[in-house]
Design a protein around this motif. Structure first.
Motif, PDB file in Angstrom:
ATOM      1  N   UNK A  14       0.829  -1.209   0.000  1.00 54.20           N
ATOM      2  CA  UNK A  14       0.000   0.000   0.000  1.00 54.20           C
ATOM      3  C   UNK A  14       0.863   1.258   0.000  1.00 54.20           C
ATOM      4  N   UNK A  15       1.919   1.237   0.809  1.00 59.40           N
ATOM      5  CA  UNK A  15       2.823   2.385   0.917  1.00 59.40           C
ATOM      6  C   UNK A  15       3.506   2.675  -0.420  1.00 59.40           C
ATOM      7  N   UNK A  16       4.051   1.630  -1.038  1.00 58.85           N
ATOM      8  CA  UNK A  16       4.796   1.802  -2.290  1.00 58.85           C
ATOM      9  C   UNK A  16       3.869   2.146  -3.447  1.00 58.85           C
ATOM     10  N   UNK A  17       2.663   1.567  -3.448  1.00 55.86           N
ATOM     11  CA  UNK A  17       1.706   1.890  -4.506  1.00 55.86           C
ATOM     12  C   UNK A  17       1.374   3.375  -4.485  1.00 55.86           C
ATOM     13  N   UNK A  18       1.260   3.928  -3.280  1.00 56.14           N
ATOM     14  CA  UNK A  18       0.967   5.363  -3.153  1.00 56.14           C
ATOM     15  C   UNK A  18       2.172   6.214  -3.526  1.00 56.14           C
ATOM     16  N   UNK A  19       3.360   5.840  -3.027  1.00 53.78           N
ATOM     17  CA  UNK A  19       4.540   6.668  -3.293  1.00 53.78           C
ATOM     18  C   UNK A  19       4.986   6.596  -4.744  1.00 53.78           C
ATOM     19  N   UNK A  20       5.078   5.384  -5.297  1.00 50.86           N
ATOM     20  CA  UNK A  20       5.648   5.219  -6.630  1.00 50.86           C
ATOM     21  C   UNK A  20       4.618   4.981  -7.733  1.00 50.86           C
ATOM     22  N   UNK A  21       3.342   4.829  -7.360  1.00 44.52           N
ATOM     23  CA  UNK A  21       2.297   4.658  -8.373  1.00 44.52           C
ATOM     24  C   UNK A  21       2.205   5.866  -9.286  1.00 44.52           C
ATOM     25  N   UNK A  22       2.629   7.012  -8.790  1.00 42.86           N
ATOM     26  CA  UNK A  22       2.598   8.247  -9.570  1.00 42.86           C
ATOM     27  C   UNK A  22       3.552   8.192 -10.758  1.00 42.86           C
ATOM     28  N   UNK A  23       4.592   7.341 -10.671  1.00 42.40           N
ATOM     29  CA  UNK A  23       5.619   7.284 -11.715  1.00 42.40           C
ATOM     30  C   UNK A  23       5.020   6.928 -13.079  1.00 42.40           C
ATOM     31  N   UNK A  24       4.104   5.959 -13.089  1.00 41.19           N
ATOM     32  CA  UNK A  24       3.529   5.509 -14.357  1.00 41.19           C
ATOM     33  C   UNK A  24       2.546   6.481 -14.977  1.00 41.19           C
ATOM     34  N   UNK A  25       2.070   7.464 -14.199  1.00 42.34           N
ATOM     35  CA  UNK A  25       1.051   8.383 -14.718  1.00 42.34           C
ATOM     36  C   UNK A  25       1.539   9.834 -14.775  1.00 42.34           C
ATOM     37  N   UNK A  26       2.815  10.066 -14.521  1.00 40.74           N
ATOM     38  CA  UNK A  26       3.342  11.440 -14.548  1.00 40.74           C
ATOM     39  C   UNK A  26       3.043  12.176 -15.863  1.00 40.74           C
ATOM     40  N   UNK A  27       3.247  11.534 -17.038  1.00 42.02           N
ATOM     41  CA  UNK A  27       2.933  12.253 -18.290  1.00 42.02           C
ATOM     42  C   UNK A  27       1.465  12.682 -18.369  1.00 42.02           C
ATOM     43  N   UNK A 142       2.458  -5.741  -9.516  1.00 41.41           N
ATOM     44  CA  UNK A 142       0.997  -5.852  -9.505  1.00 41.41           C
ATOM     45  C   UNK A 142       0.312  -4.490  -9.527  1.00 41.41           C
ATOM     46  N   UNK A 143       0.282  -3.833  -8.390  1.00 46.48           N
ATOM     47  CA  UNK A 143      -0.537  -2.630  -8.260  1.00 46.48           C
ATOM     48  C   UNK A 143      -0.036  -1.449  -9.088  1.00 46.48           C
ATOM     49  N   UNK A 144       1.283  -1.219  -9.137  1.00 48.71           N
ATOM     50  CA  UNK A 144       1.809  -0.072  -9.879  1.00 48.71           C
ATOM     51  C   UNK A 144       1.563  -0.220 -11.386  1.00 48.71           C
ATOM     52  N   UNK A 145       1.951  -1.357 -12.028  1.00 52.25           N
ATOM     53  CA  UNK A 145       1.655  -1.486 -13.460  1.00 52.25           C
ATOM     54  C   UNK A 145       0.162  -1.575 -13.749  1.00 52.25           C
ATOM     55  N   UNK A 146      -0.604  -2.216 -12.825  1.00 46.31           N
ATOM     56  CA  UNK A 146      -2.052  -2.313 -13.036  1.00 46.31           C
ATOM     57  C   UNK A 146      -2.689  -0.926 -13.000  1.00 46.31           C
ATOM     58  N   UNK A 147      -2.257  -0.106 -12.044  1.00 45.31           N
ATOM     59  CA  UNK A 147      -2.776   1.260 -11.952  1.00 45.31           C
ATOM     60  C   UNK A 147      -2.416   2.057 -13.205  1.00 45.31           C
ATOM     61  N   UNK A 148      -1.198   1.849 -13.724  1.00 46.09           N
ATOM     62  CA  UNK A 148      -0.774   2.531 -14.952  1.00 46.09           C
ATOM     63  C   UNK A 148      -1.607   2.072 -16.141  1.00 46.09           C
ATOM     64  N   UNK A 149      -1.837   0.763 -16.212  1.00 46.38           N
ATOM     65  CA  UNK A 149      -2.627   0.189 -17.313  1.00 46.38           C
ATOM     66  C   UNK A 149      -4.057   0.714 -17.294  1.00 46.38           C
ATOM     67  N   UNK A 150      -4.669   0.736 -16.106  1.00 46.60           N
ATOM     68  CA  UNK A 150      -6.047   1.216 -15.967  1.00 46.60           C
ATOM     69  C   UNK A 150      -6.130   2.704 -16.306  1.00 46.60           C
ATOM     70  N   UNK A 151      -5.123   3.462 -15.871  1.00 47.48           N
ATOM     71  CA  UNK A 151      -5.134   4.896 -16.174  1.00 47.48           C
ATOM     72  C   UNK A 151      -5.034   5.139 -17.676  1.00 47.48           C
ATOM     73  N   UNK A 152      -4.343   4.224 -18.396  1.00 45.55           N
ATOM     74  CA  UNK A 152      -4.260   4.332 -19.848  1.00 45.55           C
ATOM     75  C   UNK A 152      -5.590   4.041 -20.514  1.00 45.55           C
ATOM     76  N   UNK A 153      -6.381   3.127 -19.923  1.00 52.58           N
ATOM     77  CA  UNK A 153      -7.697   2.793 -20.466  1.00 52.58           C
ATOM     78  C   UNK A 153      -8.723   3.879 -20.181  1.00 52.58           C
TER      79      UNK A 153
END
Length: 390
Positions: A14-27, A142-153
């Motif tokens: 949960x901690x890492x998904x919040x901190x680094x999940x932003x990396x995949x959606x910065x653009x 899991x969560x970081x790439x999944x969050x990036x994938x969903x944000x792309x959809x």
């Protein structure tokens, strides 16, 4: 107990998904708020800077509180952040909400590690710590790439919804499966802060700082780098994040076993990636297959970096596990801040393809700090042995 280590690992996800999940959606965030990519990067660097500045103090101040309560409060804050962020508030509010859980992140990590190794044999403490830190790699796969994938959809707000969901699950598991764990004996501030006077610990801290700076000069802009330098779209970036994390899970388990045998050699092995990866990324150019292979190697060598850094610093101060680890988290995040800041500056002034070479420079500095600690410790042993013979 392994049960406690796995609970700590879930919270770490949960901690890492919040901190680094932003990396995949910065653009996407940069485009939505009509800001540059380096300005969007403040969402990561500001989070890391708060951890760097407040982590050790927060850990000291909360060291006497029931560990279950601390872990629960920390994850509750991450849940709040995910919910508010998903409503796409104004950028300044998003920044503030992002910063709030950063105050408790190092406290959570230090507490989770302490809970995991409590009552365990010294021979398997590093392995239990590796289970907790595997939450980093699991989040990456899991969560970081999944969050990036969903944000792309759909849109980038869905990434924060996923972050909130993961935090809620972790909160429930901690609440129902972790027993109350009051602190029986609180160590004095003086006894813990005294490690700051020890040269081996100072050099270990600088090793950590330079190593994380090296990695995050490029990793903070992972999506932007792969998109512009390697020609990948959002979906392909999410697959690369998945690959990155998948090999990372294996790497964390391997590193945990290696650390039980030799801490310094393990750190040196994985640190070599800061020097090797920039060369491989340059050689792979725009060859898709070669790039995929390099990303796999990158993920393997990068993923145990926080585990290796914490263990290396703790090895220089074994009697101050929680405070030493909070400093590892703090200086590691200071490295995230510096790496992200320099990386953003290089992107704006030179181009994103040059960011890996920042990692090369800081990787060399990290190796120099390791060598200096080794020389100092050998000198100490030599002089102490000479004194005894007199």
């Amino acid at each position: 107990m392994k049960k406690y280590a796995y609970i700590g690992s879930l919270g770490f996800i949960a901690v890492i998904t919040t901190e680094f999940g932003i990396i995949g959606i910065l653009p996407q965030v940069a485009e939505y708020y009509k800001i540059s990519i380096d300005e969007a990067g403040y969402l990561l660097s500001a989070f890391a800077l708060v951890i760097a500045l407040t982590g050790p103090f927060m850990t000291l101040f909360t060291s006497g509180i029931d560990r279950k309560k601390i872990m629960t409060a920390a994850i509750l804050m991450f849940l709040f952040t995910g919910i508010v962020s998903s409503f796409s508030p104004s950028f300044w509010l998003l920044m503030i909400v992002r910063i709030l859980p950063a105050f408790l992140q190092p406290v959570y990590i230090a507490t989770a590690l302490s809970v995991a190794v409590s009552g365990s044999e010294s021979t398997n403490k590093n392995e239990l710590m590796s289970i907790v830190f595997s939450g980093v790699a699991i989040a990456m796969v899991t969560t970081v790439p999944f969050a990036t994938w969903v944000s792309g959809l759909y849109s980038w707000e869905y990434s924060f919804m996923i972050q909130a969901a993961i935090s809620l699950i972790a909160l429930l598991i901690i609440h129902f499966f972790l027993p109350p764990m009051p602190v029986s004996e609180k160590k004095s501030f003086g006894s813990q802060v005294s490690i700051l006077k020890q040269p081996p610990f100072i050099l270990s801290t600088l090793t950590n700082f330079f190593m994380i700076t090296a990695w995050f000069s490029t990793y903070s802009y992972f999506a932007d780098y792969l998109g512009k330098a390697k020609g990948m779209d959002t979906a392909m970036v999410s697959y690369m994040l998945f690959l990155f994390g998948a090999v990372g899970i294996i790497a964390n388990r391997v590193a945990g076993k290696m650390l039980n045998k030799n801490v310094t050699a393990t750190l040196a092995f994985f640190l070599s990636g800061t020097v090797l990866i920039p060369i491989l990324l340059s050689v792979s150019d725009e060859n898709a297959l070669a790039t995929v292979i390099v990303i796999g190697i990158w993920g393997f060598l990068y993923s145990p970096s926080f585990l290796n850094a914490s263990t290396y610093m703790i090895s220089a101060a074994p009697d101050s596990l929680e405070f030493a680890n909070s400093l590892a988290t703090s200086f590691g995040n200071l490295g995230v801040t510096l790496g992200t800041t320099i990386g953003g500056w290089i992107i704006i002034t030179q181009g994103v393809e040059y960011t890996p070479w920042i990692g090369f420079v800081f990787g060399i500095l990290a190796f120099l700090m390791m060598i200096m600690r080794n020389v100092f410790e050998k000198g100490e042993k030599f002089f102490s042995g000479s004194v005894k013979q007199m």
